[in-house]
Design a protein around this motif. Structure first.
Motif, PDB file in Angstrom:
ATOM      1  N   GLN A  57      99.623 109.398 -18.015  1.00 16.38           N
ATOM      2  CA  GLN A  57      98.289 109.889 -17.627  1.00 16.38           C
ATOM      3  C   GLN A  57      98.433 111.186 -16.817  1.00 16.38           C
ATOM      4  O   GLN A  57      99.452 111.436 -16.179  1.00 16.38           O
ATOM      5  N   LYS A  58      97.385 111.988 -16.844  1.00 11.35           N
ATOM      6  CA  LYS A  58      97.431 113.338 -16.255  1.00 11.35           C
ATOM      7  C   LYS A  58      97.946 113.342 -14.821  1.00 11.35           C
ATOM      8  O   LYS A  58      98.683 114.249 -14.423  1.00 11.35           O
ATOM      9  N   GLN A  59      97.561 112.335 -14.057  1.00 14.53           N
ATOM     10  CA  GLN A  59      97.917 112.324 -12.634  1.00 14.53           C
ATOM     11  C   GLN A  59      99.367 111.910 -12.382  1.00 14.53           C
ATOM     12  O   GLN A  59      99.859 112.014 -11.259  1.00 14.53           O
ATOM     13  N   PHE A  60     100.078 111.444 -13.434  1.00 17.69           N
ATOM     14  CA  PHE A  60     101.430 110.930 -13.251  1.00 17.69           C
ATOM     15  C   PHE A  60     102.506 111.759 -13.948  1.00 17.69           C
ATOM     16  O   PHE A  60     103.667 111.352 -13.987  1.00 17.69           O
ATOM     17  N   VAL A  61     102.151 112.912 -14.485  1.00 25.41           N
ATOM     18  CA  VAL A  61     103.143 113.727 -15.199  1.00 25.41           C
ATOM     19  C   VAL A  61     103.006 115.189 -14.785  1.00 25.41           C
ATOM     20  O   VAL A  61     101.956 115.621 -14.324  1.00 25.41           O
ATOM     21  N   ARG A  62     104.098 115.921 -15.027  1.00 27.51           N
ATOM     22  CA  ARG A  62     104.074 117.346 -14.670  1.00 27.51           C
ATOM     23  C   ARG A  62     104.967 118.191 -15.551  1.00 27.51           C
ATOM     24  O   ARG A  62     104.550 119.242 -16.037  1.00 27.51           O
ATOM     25  N   VAL A  89     109.786 105.416 -13.159  1.00 31.70           N
ATOM     26  CA  VAL A  89     109.591 106.684 -12.461  1.00 31.70           C
ATOM     27  C   VAL A  89     108.323 107.357 -12.965  1.00 31.70           C
ATOM     28  O   VAL A  89     108.028 107.350 -14.163  1.00 31.70           O
ATOM     29  N   PHE A  90     107.577 107.926 -12.029  1.00 30.07           N
ATOM     30  CA  PHE A  90     106.354 108.659 -12.389  1.00 30.07           C
ATOM     31  C   PHE A  90     106.090 109.719 -11.324  1.00 30.07           C
ATOM     32  O   PHE A  90     106.640 109.660 -10.210  1.00 30.07           O
ATOM     33  N   ARG A  91     105.294 110.706 -11.661  1.00 29.12           N
ATOM     34  CA  ARG A  91     104.926 111.761 -10.714  1.00 29.12           C
ATOM     35  C   ARG A  91     103.744 111.300  -9.856  1.00 29.12           C
ATOM     36  O   ARG A  91     102.887 110.548 -10.309  1.00 29.12           O
ATOM     37  N   TYR A  92     103.722 111.830  -8.653  1.00 28.47           N
ATOM     38  CA  TYR A  92     102.590 111.553  -7.779  1.00 28.47           C
ATOM     39  C   TYR A  92     102.286 112.822  -6.985  1.00 28.47           C
ATOM     40  O   TYR A  92     103.204 113.515  -6.558  1.00 28.47           O
ATOM     41  N   GLN A  93     101.004 113.126  -6.863  1.00 27.01           N
ATOM     42  CA  GLN A  93     100.577 114.375  -6.219  1.00 27.01           C
ATOM     43  C   GLN A  93     101.231 115.580  -6.911  1.00 27.01           C
ATOM     44  O   GLN A  93     101.782 116.466  -6.260  1.00 27.01           O
ATOM     45  N   THR A  94     101.223 115.540  -8.200  1.00 23.13           N
ATOM     46  CA  THR A  94     101.659 116.618  -9.085  1.00 23.13           C
ATOM     47  C   THR A  94     103.174 116.774  -9.181  1.00 23.13           C
ATOM     48  O   THR A  94     103.742 116.698 -10.271  1.00 23.13           O
ATOM     49  N   SER A  95     103.852 116.979  -8.083  1.00 23.37           N
ATOM     50  CA  SER A  95     105.263 117.364  -8.174  1.00 23.37           C
ATOM     51  C   SER A  95     106.240 116.262  -7.798  1.00 23.37           C
ATOM     52  O   SER A  95     107.271 116.095  -8.463  1.00 23.37           O
ATOM     53  N   LYS A  96     105.973 115.499  -6.753  1.00 24.12           N
ATOM     54  CA  LYS A  96     106.970 114.529  -6.289  1.00 24.12           C
ATOM     55  C   LYS A  96     107.099 113.360  -7.259  1.00 24.12           C
ATOM     56  O   LYS A  96     106.155 112.968  -7.936  1.00 24.12           O
ATOM     57  N   ARG A  97     108.298 112.823  -7.335  1.00 27.86           N
ATOM     58  CA  ARG A  97     108.542 111.666  -8.177  1.00 27.86           C
ATOM     59  C   ARG A  97     108.638 110.401  -7.337  1.00 27.86           C
ATOM     60  O   ARG A  97     109.218 110.405  -6.238  1.00 27.86           O
TER      61      ARG A  97
END
Length: 446
Positions: A246-251, A421-429
């Protein structure tokens, strides 16, 4: 006086004889004329009879000529139809597939049934990026059933080959409440893959469904994936999907992972792998059945998945009744970056290197404990890891962040050695780490 009277009698006799002769001659002439007239009438009748016979023969010949003309016309129409078929095959590239020395990377099959509008959207998405790689990735549409709209839609495209699976065998479900559609899907998948691997003899097949759109680098991604499959036999399949995409979890569109969980929704497998799976293919297609099948047969092998999806599933309505669509499928981020996969070194994904690669990522994370994990994650700069103790604990943490909570056969979705593993707040994993994960990676507990 007596002498004159005698002479007169002789004269009368001569006149009578002359008269009689004249009458006889006249009768003879009339009889001859009558015979000639009769002969003429008979000749005329014969002539008329011959003319009628000739006219009948001409009529028969004319009918034969018309029949022959119609036959010739039908043959010309058949020849024209055959020419059209040949031209159609040439347009679809069948001749080039046979004659071209380049071996295709993989066949792409779109699994369809009765959604002509969905199929059209999927085909158009694929064709948008297909022309330059048409020889490498021949396209097939495999239809289950006889829906006329789907058949017409599929055959309306010159760039693909149409296949039809007709299954009239009654379905007997094994458990109450099961959807018959799942059994139909299972039979269709096995038939289509058998056709492509064993009849058409492809080395690899990419499986799509009729409710998917693809990313601009879809074909380059799978070509790079084919190279990985050839080099590393510990990889069972290449997937274009991330369940937590989902958009909020990837970068990062360049990042790929290994996974112990079968992602599905746009995946490529090889002929040797299908040789293993085909005899054991499940009778029904619920996702769990395929996952269990793959886990039972993967023999330690894993799957490659991207961080950012290369397919987007828009099928809100289908055999799964829109399950999870609004929460998990609709928000998926479809990659929009044209990644040049040929220029990227993917050797870090090889089995002997990825363990160290992934362990190094995990070593550079900050561990978080206790409650309010989302708040704590917000307050940390950089990647974090959160340890869970069991499935229930994992589900609780996943629910807080909004990622998939579901497990299949003891494996969380997207997990590698128990780590999600997923992204959170755009950049951090964020790494959700299982109880034995660090040990499997050779990392000392810290």
């Amino acid at each position: 006086m007596g002498r004159w009277s005698c002479d007169f009698r002789y004269l009368l006799i001569l006149v009578a004889v002359a008269f009689i002769y004249t009458q006889v001659k006249l009768f003879s002439t009339q009889s001859e004329y009558a015979d000639r007239v009769a002969d003429a009438v008979e000749a005329e009748n014969h002539c008329r009879s011959q003319m009628r016979l000739l006219i009948e023969q001409i009529g028969t010949h004319q009918e034969n000529i018309v029949g022959l003309e119609e036959k010739v016309k039908r043959q010309e129409q058949e020849c024209e139809r055959l020419r059209a078929v040949v031209q159609d095959l040439e347009k679809k590239g069948v001749r080039s597939l046979i004659q071209d020395a380049q071996v295709p990377v993989a066949a792409v099959v779109i699994m369809a049934c009765n959604r002509a509008d969905y199929l059209e959207r999927t085909i158009n998405s694929i064709l948008k990026y297909h022309s330059s790689v048409a020889v490498k990735f021949p396209i097939f549409v495999s239809q289950d059933g006889s829906n006329a709209d789907v058949r017409t839609k599929a055959m309306g495209y010159d760039q693909l080959t149409y296949m039809q699976h007709l299954d009239y065998e009654p379905v007997v479900t094994e458990r109450p409440g099961e959807l018959i559609a799942y059994y139909k899907i299972a039979r269709h998948y096995k038939w289509a893959l058998d056709q492509l691997f064993y009849k058409h003899n492809f080395d690899r097949v990419i499986i799509l469904e009729d409710d998917m759109e693809i990313a601009p680098d879809f074909f380059d991604y799978f070509e790079a994936g084919a190279d990985l499959l050839d080099k590393d036999k510990s990889i069972m399949a290449i997937s274009s999907w991330n369940d937590n995409g989902q958009k909020q979890f990837v970068r990062d569109p360049y990042t790929l992972y290994r996974s112990d969980f079968f992602p599905g929704l746009g995946w490529m497998l090889t002929k040797p792998t299908w040789d293993e799976l085909s005899p054991k293919w499940p009778k029904a297609y619920p996702f769990l059945s395929v996952c269990v099948l793959l886990k039972e047969n993967h023999k330690g092998r894993q799957f490659i998945r991207p961080e950012v999806c290369r397919t987007y599933n828009f099928g809100e309505h289908g055999s799964s009744l829109g399950q999870f669509f609004q929460q998990y499928l609709k928000p998926i981020k479809l990659n929009d970056v044209q990644v040049d996969w040929k220029s990227i070194d993917l050797s870090y994904l090889m089995e002997d290197k990825f363990v160290k690669h992934f362990a190094d990522l995990l070593k550079n994370t900050k561990p978080l404990f206790g409650n309010d994990l989302v708040l704590k994650t917000n307050n940390v700069n950089g990647d974090v890891r959160i340890h869970y103790t069991d499935q229930s604990h994992f589900e609780n943490i996943a629910r807080q962040f909004g990622i998939f909570e579901e497990w299949k056969d003891g494996v969380p979705r997207t997990a590698y050695k128990g780590i999600v593993v997923f992204r959170y707040q755009t950049s951090k994993r964020v790494f959700l780490v299982g109880p034995n994960s660090l040990q499997q990676l050779g990392i000392q507990n810290s």
